[in-house]
Design a protein around this motif. Structure first.
Motif, PDB file in Angstrom:
ATOM      1  N   LEU A  90       0.824  -1.198   0.000  1.00  0.00           N
ATOM      2  CA  LEU A  90       0.000   0.000   0.000  1.00  0.00           C
ATOM      3  C   LEU A  90       0.862   1.253   0.000  1.00  0.00           C
ATOM      4  O   LEU A  90       1.858   1.327   0.721  1.00  0.00           O
ATOM      5  N   LEU A 106      -3.688  10.080   6.294  1.00  0.00           N
ATOM      6  CA  LEU A 106      -2.997   9.425   5.192  1.00  0.00           C
ATOM      7  C   LEU A 106      -4.056   8.920   4.227  1.00  0.00           C
ATOM      8  O   LEU A 106      -5.013   8.271   4.630  1.00  0.00           O
ATOM      9  N   PHE A 107      -3.861   9.238   2.954  1.00  0.00           N
ATOM     10  CA  PHE A 107      -4.768   8.770   1.917  1.00  0.00           C
ATOM     11  C   PHE A 107      -4.109   7.575   1.231  1.00  0.00           C
ATOM     12  O   PHE A 107      -3.018   7.705   0.678  1.00  0.00           O
ATOM     13  N   PHE A 108      -4.781   6.452   1.265  1.00  0.00           N
ATOM     14  CA  PHE A 108      -4.207   5.216   0.732  1.00  0.00           C
ATOM     15  C   PHE A 108      -4.724   4.900  -0.660  1.00  0.00           C
ATOM     16  O   PHE A 108      -5.882   5.172  -0.994  1.00  0.00           O
ATOM     17  N   GLY A 109      -3.854   4.280  -1.446  1.00  0.00           N
ATOM     18  CA  GLY A 109      -4.262   3.705  -2.711  1.00  0.00           C
ATOM     19  C   GLY A 109      -4.830   2.314  -2.484  1.00  0.00           C
ATOM     20  O   GLY A 109      -4.880   1.821  -1.353  1.00  0.00           O
ATOM     21  N   GLU A 110      -5.247   1.681  -3.580  1.00  0.00           N
ATOM     22  CA  GLU A 110      -5.836   0.345  -3.464  1.00  0.00           C
ATOM     23  C   GLU A 110      -4.783  -0.751  -3.408  1.00  0.00           C
ATOM     24  O   GLU A 110      -5.112  -1.908  -3.187  1.00  0.00           O
TER      25      GLU A 110
ATOM     26  N   TYR B  37      -9.227   3.219  10.626  1.00  0.00           N
ATOM     27  CA  TYR B  37      -9.391   3.076   9.188  1.00  0.00           C
ATOM     28  C   TYR B  37     -10.299   1.888   8.906  1.00  0.00           C
ATOM     29  O   TYR B  37     -10.312   0.917   9.647  1.00  0.00           O
ATOM     30  N   SER B  42     -12.037  -4.148  -1.495  1.00  0.00           N
ATOM     31  CA  SER B  42     -11.207  -3.562  -2.560  1.00  0.00           C
ATOM     32  C   SER B  42      -9.764  -3.340  -2.100  1.00  0.00           C
ATOM     33  O   SER B  42      -8.855  -3.240  -2.924  1.00  0.00           O
ATOM     34  N   GLY B  43      -9.551  -3.264  -0.792  1.00  0.00           N
ATOM     35  CA  GLY B  43      -8.190  -3.141  -0.277  1.00  0.00           C
ATOM     36  C   GLY B  43      -7.792  -1.744   0.150  1.00  0.00           C
ATOM     37  O   GLY B  43      -6.863  -1.584   0.925  1.00  0.00           O
ATOM     38  N   GLU B  44      -8.463  -0.731  -0.361  1.00  0.00           N
ATOM     39  CA  GLU B  44      -8.095   0.635  -0.028  1.00  0.00           C
ATOM     40  C   GLU B  44      -8.480   0.956   1.410  1.00  0.00           C
ATOM     41  O   GLU B  44      -9.584   0.684   1.851  1.00  0.00           O
ATOM     42  N   LEU B  45      -7.575   1.541   2.151  1.00  0.00           N
ATOM     43  CA  LEU B  45      -7.858   1.936   3.524  1.00  0.00           C
ATOM     44  C   LEU B  45      -8.568   3.285   3.518  1.00  0.00           C
ATOM     45  O   LEU B  45      -8.072   4.259   2.959  1.00  0.00           O
TER      46      LEU B  45
END
Lengths: 117, 115
Positions: A90, A106-110, B37, B42-45
């Motif tokens: 991630l 924190l902005f996370f990607g997939e 979180y 889909s996996g995105e946090l």
């Protein structure tokens, strides 16, 4: 606005190979962090980069390396892959690191799902 | 050492039930941040909340509420009147002061809300 984008989304490698994962942060975000999430566990911090400099490193071997480019995108490299490196990787971006304890959202990607055979 | 423990690995409830997800943390820092979180399949946090160590006021956002108790090092999360869309893995995380970008996550709690 586009969120954090990561590529590739899925990949399969064999033991001993090398892999490069890519991350584009949200526009205006200058800090990028990388996390490894093994199935069934919480994400583990690998690196943080800000202004192309490493600002933090987790407990990972030297096989793991990263860099940040002038446009703030980032790459994570893993050499000599082991079966245990199979995980979801991630990337997260955040607003500029203030140096005074900026721990904003924190902005996370997939993520990039890596399978090592 | 800094650590986050989510003792509940899996929780299953029926829609409209209230559910509380527990989080206990360890740190020697006097200043730190706590997060929750949500991770859908889909996996995105997805960010839910951030709380700094000096703000022990509880917070409510719609059906979500958080109870921060510094005396017991806990930061629990309650969903009221749960819905099927709440089904996901929820992570509690700790951020050390002056280490922006570094989160220490718990093991996560998988919540299943059945209709």
């Amino acid at each position: 606005d586009a969120g954090v984008t990561q590529s590739p989304t899925h990949l399969i490698k064999t033991r001993g190979q090398q892999v490069t994962l890519r991350c584009s942060p949200i526009s205006g975000h200058k800090s990028v962090s990388w996390y490894q999430q093994v199935l069934g566990q919480g994400p583990q911090f690998i690196f943080q980069y800000y202004e192309k400099e490493e600002r933090g490193r987790g407990n990972f071997p030297d096989r793991f390396s990263a860099r940040q480019f002038p446009n703030y995108s980032s790459e994570l490299n893993v050499n000599a892959l082991l079966l245990g490196d199979s995980a979801l990787y991630l990337c997260a971006s955040s607003l500029p690191f203030s140096g005074s304890g900026n721990t904003g959202e924190l902005f996370f990607g997939e993520g990039s799902r890596l399978t090592v055979l | 050492a800094q650590k986050v423990t989510q003792a509940q690995t899996e929780i299953s409830v029926v829609e409209k039930e209230d559910v509380t997800l527990d989080c206990v943390y360890e740190t020697r820092d006097t200043t730190y941040y706590l997060f929750w979180y949500k991770q859908p399949p889909s996996g995105e946090l997805v960010f839910l909340i951030r709380r700094n160590s000096f703000d022990e006021q509880n917070e409510i956002s719609g059906r979500y509420s958080w109870n921060f108790q510094k005396s017991t090092s806990s930061f629990n999360f309650t969903i009221t009147a749960s819905q099927v869309v709440d089904s996901a893995v929820y992570f509690c995380a700790l951020s050390p002061y002056n280490q922006g970008g570094k989160l220490i996550f718990g093991q996560g709690t998988e919540l299943s809300v059945k209709p």
